[in-house]
Scaffold this motif. Sequence first.
Motif, PDB file in Angstrom:
ATOM      1  N   ILE A 276      49.744   8.720   7.980  1.00 14.47           N
ATOM      2  CA  ILE A 276      49.092   7.917   6.932  1.00 14.47           C
ATOM      3  C   ILE A 276      48.290   8.823   5.999  1.00 14.47           C
ATOM      4  N   GLU A 277      47.544   9.749   6.586  1.00 19.31           N
ATOM      5  CA  GLU A 277      46.764  10.689   5.765  1.00 19.31           C
ATOM      6  C   GLU A 277      47.686  11.549   4.898  1.00 19.31           C
ATOM      7  N   GLN A 278      48.813  11.961   5.483  1.00 24.06           N
ATOM      8  CA  GLN A 278      49.774  12.753   4.713  1.00 24.06           C
ATOM      9  C   GLN A 278      50.307  11.953   3.525  1.00 24.06           C
ATOM     10  N   GLY A 279      50.641  10.664   3.772  1.00 26.27           N
ATOM     11  CA  GLY A 279      51.132   9.817   2.682  1.00 26.27           C
ATOM     12  C   GLY A 279      50.103   9.652   1.576  1.00 26.27           C
ATOM     13  N   GLU A 280      48.837   9.504   1.955  1.00 27.33           N
ATOM     14  CA  GLU A 280      47.782   9.376   0.951  1.00 27.33           C
ATOM     15  C   GLU A 280      47.625  10.662   0.145  1.00 27.33           C
ATOM     16  N   LYS A 281      47.744  11.815   0.806  1.00 28.86           N
ATOM     17  CA  LYS A 281      47.655  13.087   0.080  1.00 28.86           C
ATOM     18  C   LYS A 281      48.822  13.244  -0.894  1.00 28.86           C
ATOM     19  N   ARG A 282      50.001  12.831  -0.463  1.00 31.34           N
ATOM     20  CA  ARG A 282      51.165  12.953  -1.354  1.00 31.34           C
ATOM     21  C   ARG A 282      51.059  11.967  -2.516  1.00 31.34           C
ATOM     22  N   LEU A 283      50.482  10.804  -2.253  1.00 30.96           N
ATOM     23  CA  LEU A 283      50.240   9.856  -3.346  1.00 30.96           C
ATOM     24  C   LEU A 283      49.263  10.461  -4.345  1.00 30.96           C
ATOM     25  N   SER A 284      48.206  11.080  -3.853  1.00 35.08           N
ATOM     26  CA  SER A 284      47.231  11.723  -4.737  1.00 35.08           C
ATOM     27  C   SER A 284      47.873  12.863  -5.528  1.00 35.08           C
ATOM     28  N   ALA A 285      48.760  13.630  -4.864  1.00 40.18           N
ATOM     29  CA  ALA A 285      49.439  14.733  -5.563  1.00 40.18           C
ATOM     30  C   ALA A 285      50.360  14.216  -6.655  1.00 40.18           C
ATOM     31  N   SER A 286      51.016  13.070  -6.397  1.00 36.09           N
ATOM     32  CA  SER A 286      51.897  12.495  -7.423  1.00 36.09           C
ATOM     33  C   SER A 286      51.092  12.017  -8.632  1.00 36.09           C
ATOM     34  N   LYS A 287      49.931  11.426  -8.371  1.00 39.01           N
ATOM     35  CA  LYS A 287      49.080  10.987  -9.483  1.00 39.01           C
ATOM     36  C   LYS A 287      48.590  12.170 -10.311  1.00 39.01           C
ATOM     37  N   ALA A 288      48.399  13.314  -9.667  1.00 29.63           N
ATOM     38  CA  ALA A 288      47.906  14.492 -10.380  1.00 29.63           C
ATOM     39  C   ALA A 288      48.920  15.050 -11.377  1.00 29.63           C
ATOM     40  N   GLU A 289      50.191  14.596 -11.282  1.00 29.29           N
ATOM     41  CA  GLU A 289      51.195  15.045 -12.250  1.00 29.29           C
ATOM     42  C   GLU A 289      50.861  14.563 -13.663  1.00 29.29           C
ATOM     43  N   HIS A 290      50.044  13.533 -13.781  1.00 28.10           N
ATOM     44  CA  HIS A 290      49.640  13.030 -15.102  1.00 28.10           C
ATOM     45  C   HIS A 290      48.543  13.888 -15.732  1.00 28.10           C
ATOM     46  N   LEU A 291      47.928  14.774 -14.951  1.00 32.55           N
ATOM     47  CA  LEU A 291      46.800  15.563 -15.452  1.00 32.55           C
ATOM     48  C   LEU A 291      47.287  16.827 -16.150  1.00 32.55           C
ATOM     49  N   PRO A 292      46.518  17.330 -17.134  1.00 26.55           N
ATOM     50  CA  PRO A 292      46.900  18.582 -17.808  1.00 26.55           C
ATOM     51  C   PRO A 292      46.733  19.790 -16.879  1.00 26.55           C
ATOM     52  N   GLN A 293      47.387  20.881 -17.237  1.00 30.13           N
ATOM     53  CA  GLN A 293      47.302  22.138 -16.500  1.00 30.13           C
ATOM     54  C   GLN A 293      46.838  23.232 -17.447  1.00 30.13           C
ATOM     55  N   ALA A 294      45.978  24.101 -16.947  1.00 30.07           N
ATOM     56  CA  ALA A 294      45.447  25.190 -17.783  1.00 30.07           C
ATOM     57  C   ALA A 294      45.588  26.508 -17.025  1.00 30.07           C
ATOM     58  N   SER A 295      45.926  27.564 -17.778  1.00 30.28           N
ATOM     59  CA  SER A 295      46.112  28.880 -17.175  1.00 30.28           C
ATOM     60  C   SER A 295      45.619  29.959 -18.125  1.00 30.28           C
ATOM     61  N   ILE A 296      45.208  31.058 -17.543  1.00 29.11           N
ATOM     62  CA  ILE A 296      44.921  32.274 -18.314  1.00 29.11           C
ATOM     63  C   ILE A 296      46.171  33.139 -18.266  1.00 29.11           C
TER      64      ILE A 296
END
Length: 447
Positions: A276-296
Motif C-alpha cells: 500500500i505504501e509503495q502504491g502511494e509513493k508511485r501515485l505521488s511520483a506520477s503526480k510529480a510528472e506535472h511539475l517543472p524540472q530545473a537543471s544547471i
Amino acid sequence: MKKKFLNIPLALLLLFSGKVLHAQEKGLSLAEALAMAAKGNKELQIQTLEEIRFKEITRETKSRLLPGISANMGYSRYFDRQVIFLPGSFAGTSKPVQDITVGGKNAFNGFLSLNQPVFMENARRQKAAAMIDEKIQKEKTNDLESQLVFQVSASYFELQLMSSQLNLQQQSLSRNIRALVDTRALFAEGRGLKVDTLRSYIAVENLKSSISYLRNNIEVSGIQLKRLIGLNEAIEIKPTDSLNVESDRAEFYTLDQALKTAELNRHDIKLQRLSIEQGEKRLSASKAEHLPQASIIGQYQLQAQADHLRLGSYTVPRTSFLGFQLTVPIFNGNRTNAQINQARIKVRQETIRLDDVKEEMNAELAAIISRWKEANAQLNIHKTTVDAAVLNYAMMNDRYKNGLSSRLELTDAELALTQGKINYLQAVYHLKVLHVELQRSLGLLKL
C-alpha cells in the motif's frame, strides 16, 4: 577346500560393503537441518539475490538526482569544405544570399558537459518508491525463511515419526516371530491348532510388509528433506532429536493474544502494508510528472580545423558556458493522468487485499488453536491408552507363561500395545507440526 577359499573374498566383500553402507548414514538434528537450509536452499538463494538486485535498482534511481558528467571527442574528414549561407552584402556580392565554403577538411572537436538536476521532484519520489521496493524484497526474504523453517521442521518431524514407527514395528516383528516359533512347536506337539499357526504367520508377513513400506517412505522423505536443506550427498538422513512434546505443550495462546501477536509479526501483513505504501509513493511520483524540472548545465569545448594533419601547428579555440535550464510540461496526450489513475486503482486494490489477508489470518489462527486444543486432548488419551496397553501386555504375558491364557490372547495384547504406541507417536507428531504451524502463523519463525 576350494569352496572355503572362495568364501573368504565373499565374506570380506560383505564386511566392507556393510561398512560402506554404514558410512552413508548421517545423523542430523533439527537445528543442524535448519542451519543447512539457511545456506543451501536454492529458493532462498534466489530470493536473496533478488533482494540484492533491488538494492541496485535503488542505486540506479538515486543516480537521476546526481550530477551527470560526460566527455565527447570526434574527428571528421570533409571531402568538400563545409558551406554556410550569408547575405550577399556580407560576402561582397549582389546576391541576396551567398553560399561560402569555410573550414578545414580535417575537423577535431571535443567537449566536457555537465548536467546537475536542481529540482526534479518525480525522480526524488521514484527514489522513495524504490526504497519501499527494497523493503518489500527484504520482507519477502523473511517470509520465505519462515516458510522454509516450517517445511524443514515438518519434514524432519515426519522422518522422526516414521523412524520411531519402524522401531516399534521391528520390535513387534521380533515378538511375533517368537510367537510363530512357539505356535509351530505347539502344533508339532499336538497341543496347538493349525489356525493359531496360520494367524501368527499372517501377522509376521503383514509386519514385514509394513516395515518395507515404512523404509521406502523414510527414503522418500529423506530425499525431500535433503532437497530443502540443499544436501546433495547420496546419504541416508537419520534424525538424532527425540520425538517429544514437552517444550511444545508449555506455550499456549488464546485467540486474542494470537491475533495481536500476528498483527505485529506476520510477514504477509507487513508485505501488504508495504505494498500500500509503495502504491502511494508511485501515485505521488506520477503526480510529480506535472511539475517543472530545473537543471544547471555547463560545457567546455575545444575545436580545431585544418587541411593538413600536422597537429602541432593547429590552433585550438576554446568555448565554455554555464547556464540554467527549466523544463515545464504542458501536454503529453494525457499519459500522466492515465498513470495517476492506474496508481490510484492499485492503492485501492492493495487496501482491499490487506483486509482479505487479515480475515484469512483470523480464520487460520482460530482453526489452528482449535486443532491444537484437540491435539493436546488426543495426546493425553493416547498416553493413557499406552499405559493401559503396557500393563495389559505384561499381565497377559504372565498369564501365558503360567498357562492361564492362550497365545491368541497374548498376540491380541501385543497388537494393542503396538497400535497404542503408534497412535501416541502420531499424536506427538501432529502436535509438534501444529506448534510449528502456529509459530509460522504468528510470524515468529526465523532461520
